[in-house]
Write a protein that holds these residues in place. Sequence first.
Motif, PDB file in Angstrom:
ATOM      1  N   ALA A  83       2.861  -3.131  -9.586  1.00 37.54           N
ATOM      2  CA  ALA A  83       2.854  -2.309 -10.792  1.00 37.54           C
ATOM      3  C   ALA A  83       2.827  -0.817 -10.466  1.00 37.54           C
ATOM      4  CB  ALA A  83       1.651  -2.675 -11.654  1.00 37.54           C
ATOM      5  N   ASN A  84       2.469  -0.487  -9.236  1.00 41.81           N
ATOM      6  CA  ASN A  84       2.357   0.910  -8.808  1.00 41.81           C
ATOM      7  C   ASN A  84       3.105   1.118  -7.501  1.00 41.81           C
ATOM      8  OD1 ASN A  84       0.313   1.923 -10.818  1.00 41.81           O
ATOM      9  ND2 ASN A  84      -0.784   0.189  -9.955  1.00 41.81           N
ATOM     10  N   SER A  85       4.351   0.683  -7.436  1.00 39.29           N
ATOM     11  CA  SER A  85       5.079   0.666  -6.168  1.00 39.29           C
ATOM     12  C   SER A  85       5.211   2.035  -5.511  1.00 39.29           C
ATOM     13  CB  SER A  85       6.458   0.039  -6.358  1.00 39.29           C
ATOM     14  OG  SER A  85       7.213   0.790  -7.286  1.00 39.29           O
ATOM     15  N   ASP A  86       5.135   3.111  -6.266  1.00 39.04           N
ATOM     16  CA  ASP A  86       5.206   4.439  -5.661  1.00 39.04           C
ATOM     17  C   ASP A  86       3.955   4.760  -4.852  1.00 39.04           C
ATOM     18  OD1 ASP A  86       7.655   4.806  -6.852  1.00 39.04           O
ATOM     19  OD2 ASP A  86       6.860   5.960  -8.535  1.00 39.04           O
ATOM     20  N   TRP A  87       2.892   4.000  -5.073  1.00 42.68           N
ATOM     21  CA  TRP A  87       1.610   4.264  -4.430  1.00 42.68           C
ATOM     22  C   TRP A  87       1.247   3.197  -3.404  1.00 42.68           C
ATOM     23  CZ3 TRP A  87      -0.864   8.754  -5.354  1.00 42.68           C
ATOM     24  CH2 TRP A  87      -0.410   9.498  -6.455  1.00 42.68           C
ATOM     25  N   THR A  88       2.213   2.401  -2.970  1.00 46.76           N
ATOM     26  CA  THR A  88       1.944   1.270  -2.088  1.00 46.76           C
ATOM     27  C   THR A  88       1.120   1.658  -0.858  1.00 46.76           C
ATOM     28  OG1 THR A  88       3.941   0.141  -2.790  1.00 46.76           O
ATOM     29  CG2 THR A  88       2.991  -0.568  -0.700  1.00 46.76           C
ATOM     30  N   ASP A  89       1.538   2.679  -0.138  1.00 44.32           N
ATOM     31  CA  ASP A  89       0.823   3.071   1.081  1.00 44.32           C
ATOM     32  C   ASP A  89      -0.608   3.491   0.765  1.00 44.32           C
ATOM     33  OD1 ASP A  89       3.080   2.538   2.549  1.00 44.32           O
ATOM     34  OD2 ASP A  89       3.695   4.640   2.685  1.00 44.32           O
ATOM     35  N   ARG A  90      -0.774   4.277  -0.264  1.00 40.09           N
ATOM     36  CA  ARG A  90      -2.105   4.763  -0.622  1.00 40.09           C
ATOM     37  C   ARG A  90      -3.009   3.627  -1.106  1.00 40.09           C
ATOM     38  NH1 ARG A  90      -2.775  10.329  -3.494  1.00 40.09           N
ATOM     39  NH2 ARG A  90      -2.167  10.873  -1.404  1.00 40.09           N
ATOM     40  N   ILE A  91      -2.463   2.716  -1.910  1.00 32.56           N
ATOM     41  CA  ILE A  91      -3.263   1.599  -2.409  1.00 32.56           C
ATOM     42  C   ILE A  91      -3.710   0.707  -1.255  1.00 32.56           C
ATOM     43  CG2 ILE A  91      -3.197  -0.532  -3.774  1.00 32.56           C
ATOM     44  CD1 ILE A  91      -1.364   1.010  -5.749  1.00 32.56           C
ATOM     45  N   LEU A 105      -3.566  -8.819  -3.361  1.00 36.10           N
ATOM     46  CA  LEU A 105      -3.363  -7.405  -3.688  1.00 36.10           C
ATOM     47  C   LEU A 105      -1.939  -7.092  -4.125  1.00 36.10           C
ATOM     48  CD1 LEU A 105      -5.164  -5.815  -0.637  1.00 36.10           C
ATOM     49  CD2 LEU A 105      -6.101  -6.294  -2.887  1.00 36.10           C
ATOM     50  N   ALA A 106      -1.012  -7.947  -3.749  1.00 32.75           N
ATOM     51  CA  ALA A 106       0.406  -7.661  -3.975  1.00 32.75           C
ATOM     52  C   ALA A 106       0.739  -7.437  -5.447  1.00 32.75           C
ATOM     53  CB  ALA A 106       1.263  -8.771  -3.387  1.00 32.75           C
ATOM     54  N   ALA A 107       0.196  -8.242  -6.339  1.00 30.15           N
ATOM     55  CA  ALA A 107       0.494  -8.094  -7.768  1.00 30.15           C
ATOM     56  C   ALA A 107       0.029  -6.732  -8.290  1.00 30.15           C
ATOM     57  CB  ALA A 107      -0.157  -9.209  -8.564  1.00 30.15           C
TER      58      ALA A 107
END
Length: 90
Positions: free
Chosen positions: A29-37, A23-25
Amino acid sequence: MTVFYVAQDFVDSTWYLQQNPDLAAAVQANSDWTDRIAATHYALYGAAEQRAPNSWFDATYYQTQNSDLHYLAPHQLLAHFTQHGRGACA
């Protein structure tokens, strides 16, 4: 969606992504959404795949120790734990 909000509060996104490099990759690409993803993945797929949401919660152990929860789906166990069983998981 209660499960999502509970998951977002109790999924350790840093730990979850370290344990699940597949999942890390996608998250980079969406580091602002890390917690939500991370929380969304856990709620929709991770629980059913027996992935742990954090370093301290084991859904299988929790369900085994609470046999009355046999009817709950994997993604519902973390929600139950946060609402009813905080002391039951070692």
